[in-house]
Design a protein around this motif. Structure first.
Motif, PDB file in Angstrom:
ATOM      1  N   LEU A   4     -34.966  19.386 -34.488  1.00  0.00           N
ATOM      2  CA  LEU A   4     -34.050  19.456 -35.619  1.00  0.00           C
ATOM      3  C   LEU A   4     -33.043  18.304 -35.581  1.00  0.00           C
ATOM      4  N   GLU A   5     -32.549  17.966 -34.402  1.00  0.00           N
ATOM      5  CA  GLU A   5     -31.614  16.850 -34.271  1.00  0.00           C
ATOM      6  C   GLU A   5     -32.294  15.526 -34.583  1.00  0.00           C
ATOM      7  N   LYS A   6     -33.581  15.406 -34.261  1.00  0.00           N
ATOM      8  CA  LYS A   6     -34.317  14.186 -34.591  1.00  0.00           C
ATOM      9  C   LYS A   6     -34.482  14.028 -36.096  1.00  0.00           C
ATOM     10  N   LEU A   7     -34.554  15.148 -36.817  1.00  0.00           N
ATOM     11  CA  LEU A   7     -34.675  15.096 -38.271  1.00  0.00           C
ATOM     12  C   LEU A   7     -33.362  14.721 -38.952  1.00  0.00           C
ATOM     13  N   HIS A   8     -32.250  14.891 -38.258  1.00  0.00           N
ATOM     14  CA  HIS A   8     -30.924  14.605 -38.808  1.00  0.00           C
ATOM     15  C   HIS A   8     -30.204  13.604 -37.895  1.00  0.00           C
ATOM     16  N   PRO A   9     -30.564  12.314 -37.960  1.00  0.00           N
ATOM     17  CA  PRO A   9     -30.005  11.343 -37.014  1.00  0.00           C
ATOM     18  C   PRO A   9     -28.586  10.869 -37.331  1.00  0.00           C
ATOM     19  N   TRP A  10     -28.128  10.996 -38.577  1.00  0.00           N
ATOM     20  CA  TRP A  10     -26.787  10.539 -38.933  1.00  0.00           C
ATOM     21  C   TRP A  10     -25.761  11.610 -38.583  1.00  0.00           C
ATOM     22  N   CYS A  11     -24.744  11.227 -37.806  1.00  0.00           N
ATOM     23  CA  CYS A  11     -23.739  12.178 -37.316  1.00  0.00           C
ATOM     24  C   CYS A  11     -22.339  11.752 -37.739  1.00  0.00           C
ATOM     25  N   ILE A  12     -21.531  12.740 -38.046  1.00  0.00           N
ATOM     26  CA  ILE A  12     -20.092  12.519 -38.206  1.00  0.00           C
ATOM     27  C   ILE A  12     -19.449  12.983 -36.919  1.00  0.00           C
ATOM     28  N   VAL A  13     -18.667  12.094 -36.329  1.00  0.00           N
ATOM     29  CA  VAL A  13     -18.032  12.375 -35.046  1.00  0.00           C
ATOM     30  C   VAL A  13     -16.525  12.326 -35.233  1.00  0.00           C
ATOM     31  N   ARG A  14     -15.840  13.361 -34.754  1.00  0.00           N
ATOM     32  CA  ARG A  14     -14.373  13.361 -34.754  1.00  0.00           C
ATOM     33  C   ARG A  14     -13.920  12.802 -33.420  1.00  0.00           C
ATOM     34  N   LEU A  15     -13.097  11.770 -33.486  1.00  0.00           N
ATOM     35  CA  LEU A  15     -12.602  11.115 -32.276  1.00  0.00           C
ATOM     36  C   LEU A  15     -11.348  11.819 -31.784  1.00  0.00           C
ATOM     37  N   LEU A  16     -11.350  12.146 -30.497  1.00  0.00           N
ATOM     38  CA  LEU A  16     -10.249  12.862 -29.868  1.00  0.00           C
ATOM     39  C   LEU A  16      -9.611  11.980 -28.796  1.00  0.00           C
ATOM     40  N   PRO A  17      -8.431  12.360 -28.304  1.00  0.00           N
ATOM     41  CA  PRO A  17      -7.795  11.576 -27.235  1.00  0.00           C
ATOM     42  C   PRO A  17      -8.642  11.567 -25.959  1.00  0.00           C
ATOM     43  N   ASN A  18      -8.358  10.614 -25.102  1.00  0.00           N
ATOM     44  CA  ASN A  18      -9.014  10.459 -23.793  1.00  0.00           C
ATOM     45  C   ASN A  18     -10.523  10.248 -23.923  1.00  0.00           C
ATOM     46  N   MET A  19     -10.930   9.484 -24.924  1.00  0.00           N
ATOM     47  CA  MET A  19     -12.339   9.114 -25.125  1.00  0.00           C
ATOM     48  C   MET A  19     -13.251  10.324 -25.312  1.00  0.00           C
ATOM     49  N   GLN A  20     -12.739  11.404 -25.834  1.00  0.00           N
ATOM     50  CA  GLN A  20     -13.552  12.580 -26.112  1.00  0.00           C
ATOM     51  C   GLN A  20     -13.957  12.561 -27.580  1.00  0.00           C
ATOM     52  N   ARG A  21     -15.013  13.306 -27.898  1.00  0.00           N
ATOM     53  CA  ARG A  21     -15.498  13.340 -29.267  1.00  0.00           C
ATOM     54  C   ARG A  21     -16.202  14.665 -29.539  1.00  0.00           C
ATOM     55  N   ILE A  22     -16.272  15.015 -30.815  1.00  0.00           N
ATOM     56  CA  ILE A  22     -16.963  16.230 -31.247  1.00  0.00           C
ATOM     57  C   ILE A  22     -17.867  15.850 -32.419  1.00  0.00           C
ATOM     58  N   VAL A  23     -19.129  16.256 -32.350  1.00  0.00           N
ATOM     59  CA  VAL A  23     -20.028  16.051 -33.479  1.00  0.00           C
ATOM     60  C   VAL A  23     -19.725  17.135 -34.500  1.00  0.00           C
ATOM     61  N   VAL A  24     -19.257  16.704 -35.670  1.00  0.00           N
ATOM     62  CA  VAL A  24     -18.848  17.631 -36.717  1.00  0.00           C
ATOM     63  C   VAL A  24     -20.039  18.050 -37.571  1.00  0.00           C
ATOM     64  N   GLY A  25     -20.931  17.110 -37.856  1.00  0.00           N
ATOM     65  CA  GLY A  25     -22.078  17.420 -38.694  1.00  0.00           C
ATOM     66  C   GLY A  25     -23.201  16.425 -38.492  1.00  0.00           C
ATOM     67  N   ARG A  26     -24.425  16.861 -38.823  1.00  0.00           N
ATOM     68  CA  ARG A  26     -25.610  16.006 -38.727  1.00  0.00           C
ATOM     69  C   ARG A  26     -26.288  15.983 -40.094  1.00  0.00           C
ATOM     70  N   PHE A  27     -26.793  14.803 -40.471  1.00  0.00           N
ATOM     71  CA  PHE A  27     -27.365  14.622 -41.800  1.00  0.00           C
ATOM     72  C   PHE A  27     -28.640  13.786 -41.725  1.00  0.00           C
ATOM     73  N   ARG A  28     -29.526  14.000 -42.702  1.00  0.00           N
ATOM     74  CA  ARG A  28     -30.755  13.205 -42.788  1.00  0.00           C
ATOM     75  C   ARG A  28     -30.484  11.823 -43.347  1.00  0.00           C
TER      76      ARG A  28
END
Length: 64
Positions: A4-28
């Protein structure tokens, strides 16, 4: 990386302090990711978002 992740390669990532990140959404499609990212930036203007193309890690087979 799941199928499923391979089908949706485009990601929105929220950038957090200390070089951390969260994937908010995945899109085709990149256009879908851009539109969603613009909406997120209007809803939460103080957060930093970026769009990435997630190619994943190649799976390595262990040969004995």
């Amino acid at each position: 990386m799941t199928y499923l992740e391979k089908l949706h390669p485009w990601c929105i990532v929220r950038l957090l302090p200390n070089m951390q990140r969260i994937v908010v959404g995945r899109f085709r499609r990149r256009n879908d990711a851009i539109a969603h990212c613009q909406a997120l930036q209007k809803l939460v203007p103080h957060a930093a978002y970026t769009i990435i193309f997630d190619v994943g890690q190649p799976q390595v087979e262990n040969k004995k």
